[in-house]
Design an enzyme around this catalytic site. Structure first.
Site, PDB file in Angstrom:
ATOM      1  N   CYS A 120       0.814  -1.220   0.000  1.00 33.43           N
ATOM      2  CA  CYS A 120       0.000   0.000   0.000  1.00 33.43           C
ATOM      3  C   CYS A 120       0.843   1.263   0.000  1.00 33.43           C
ATOM      4  O   CYS A 120       0.317   2.366  -0.158  1.00 33.43           O
ATOM      5  CB  CYS A 120      -0.941   0.020   1.204  1.00 33.43           C
ATOM      6  N   CYS A 176     -12.829 -12.524   8.013  1.00 33.08           N
ATOM      7  CA  CYS A 176     -13.834 -13.548   8.295  1.00 33.08           C
ATOM      8  C   CYS A 176     -14.463 -14.044   6.995  1.00 33.08           C
ATOM      9  O   CYS A 176     -15.113 -13.266   6.288  1.00 33.08           O
ATOM     10  CB  CYS A 176     -14.916 -12.982   9.219  1.00 33.08           C
ATOM     11  N   CYS A 186     -13.189  -7.993   5.993  1.00 35.18           N
ATOM     12  CA  CYS A 186     -12.265  -7.840   7.108  1.00 35.18           C
ATOM     13  C   CYS A 186     -13.011  -7.273   8.307  1.00 35.18           C
ATOM     14  O   CYS A 186     -13.802  -6.342   8.163  1.00 35.18           O
ATOM     15  CB  CYS A 186     -11.127  -6.896   6.733  1.00 35.18           C
ATOM     16  N   CYS A 213      -8.252  -8.892   1.206  1.00 37.46           N
ATOM     17  CA  CYS A 213      -8.832  -7.624   0.736  1.00 37.46           C
ATOM     18  C   CYS A 213      -7.810  -6.781  -0.020  1.00 37.46           C
ATOM     19  O   CYS A 213      -8.187  -5.847  -0.737  1.00 37.46           O
ATOM     20  CB  CYS A 213      -9.379  -6.821   1.912  1.00 37.46           C
ATOM     21  N   LYS A 272       2.262   2.176   8.529  1.00 37.47           N
ATOM     22  CA  LYS A 272       1.094   1.615   9.202  1.00 37.47           C
ATOM     23  C   LYS A 272       0.842   2.309  10.540  1.00 37.47           C
ATOM     24  O   LYS A 272       1.747   2.403  11.375  1.00 37.47           O
ATOM     25  CB  LYS A 272       1.304   0.120   9.463  1.00 37.47           C
TER      26      LYS A 272
END
Length: 353
Positions: free
Chosen positions: A119, A144, A150, A133, A123
């Protein structure tokens, strides 16, 4: 390129299979209970639990995971310089320079800046990259498959309510169908195709209740400790080392961090969580002058030598207490004593449960 694109499309379609399975089970349970069993006296409570369950499940599925804001992205110049550098030490120096004004308290286990190459951003605390994702998710708990999403900062409350209402839904169905299930085994139930719905309805409700109960209990424990599933297995690393309780502020404050301050909204699938997902208050286990300076936002600490005050900064504008050198924050003489004297007041507020 074409086979890879087809493979990704197939993966996206298959990811919805668990969600479709749950939707079919819920739709069948509604038909079996309302149409086949049709116990009128129970229908009001049944529909109430059914609506809350479906509402929270829907919100968990279709609430997009929250991603870090633009302030955590590298500038164009820093990004170009970072990509040109080959030595990890030089890359870390660029990241340290970019992160010095960000509200970051945690690092990697090797004391490096937590940076996502995918990305291309630094973070924030409790943020992790989800490979499913393909984005960085704020306060990521887990991905999940049953919701094909997410679970993180933006929908963690919805996920907890989904578990709660699915638990109550299964319990109510199993409890009210139990008497008909007993009649089925004693051959007192009329010989119609409805009896097979009764049989499977009880088994499915009981099975899901047992499995969801353990998961819901586990996440209640996580909320009380203010931890995510990821942090349970890998404790976040602070300046003084890994601390699994680093974000815990006491059970009451931990609960409010997820559900919000207004209790009337706690049981509704409406977003009320506190904060922005990028910045979380930390627990002062060891007195740290840097964090004390950052956290004492209510009033400046005055020096005893005169009218000059020691400037306290909001967290968003403060120097990173992990990355800044000690010399940047250590004050000499009476001012240092005043900073320490303000520690007790802050610790009482932070650790109050």
């Amino acid at each position: 390129m074409a086979p890879s694109h087809v493979l990704k499309c197939c993966q996206k379609v298959l990811a919805w299979v668990p969600v479709a399975f749950i939707a079919l089970v819920v739709a069948w349970s509604y038909y079996a209970y309302v149409v086949e069993l049709c116990v009128f006296v129970y229908l009001v409570v049944f529909h109430l639990s059914f609506v809350m369950f479906v509402w929270s499940y829907w919100k968990t599925i279709f609430t997009s995971p929250a991603s870090p804001s633009n302030e955590f992205c590298l500038s164009k110049a820093d990004k170009e310089q970072y990509e040109k550098e080959e030595r990890p030490e030089s890359q870390q120096e660029i990241l340290r320079r970019a992160a010095k004004d960000l509200p970051i308290y945690t690092t990697t286990a090797s004391r490096a800046i937590r940076y996502c190459d995918r990305c291309q951003l630094i973070k924030p605390d409790r943020c992790h990259h989800c490979s499913a994702c393909d984005i960085c998710v704020l306060k990521m708990d887990h991905h999940c498959p049953w919701v094909n999403n997410c679970v993180g900062f933006s929908n963690y409350k919805f996920f907890l309510l989904f578990l709660l209402y699915s638990l109550l839904y299964c319990l109510f169905v199993a409890a009210t169908v139990l008497q008909y299930f007993i009649k089925f085994w004693t051959n007192e139930l009329p010989d119609t195709h409805a009896k097979f719905h009764v049989l499977f309805l009880f088994f499915v409700a009981a099975m899901f209740f047992i499995s969801i109960l353990s998961l819901f209990s586990y996440h209640c424990w996580l909320v009380g400790k203010n931890r995510s599933t990821i942090e349970t297995f890998r404790a976040p690393t602070f300046r003084n080392g890994p601390d699994k309780n680093g974000f815990s502020l006491g059970c009451s404050k931990n609960l409010r961090e997820v559900f919000g301050d207004e209790k009337k909204y706690w049981l509704l699938p409406i977003f009320t969580s506190l904060g922005d997902g990028c910045n979380f208050p930390t627990r002062l286990v060891i007195m740290d002058p840097e964090q004390l300076t950052v956290s004492s936002q209510s009033e400046p600490v005055k020096s005893s030598g005169g009218s000059q005050s020691f400037p306290t900064r909001p967290l968003s504008e403060s120097q990173n207490r992990l990355l800044a050198s000690d010399s940047q924050w250590v004050e000499s003489g009476p001012e240092e004593e005043n900073v320490k004297s303000g520690a007790k007041k802050h610790i009482i507020v932070s650790l109050e449960s």
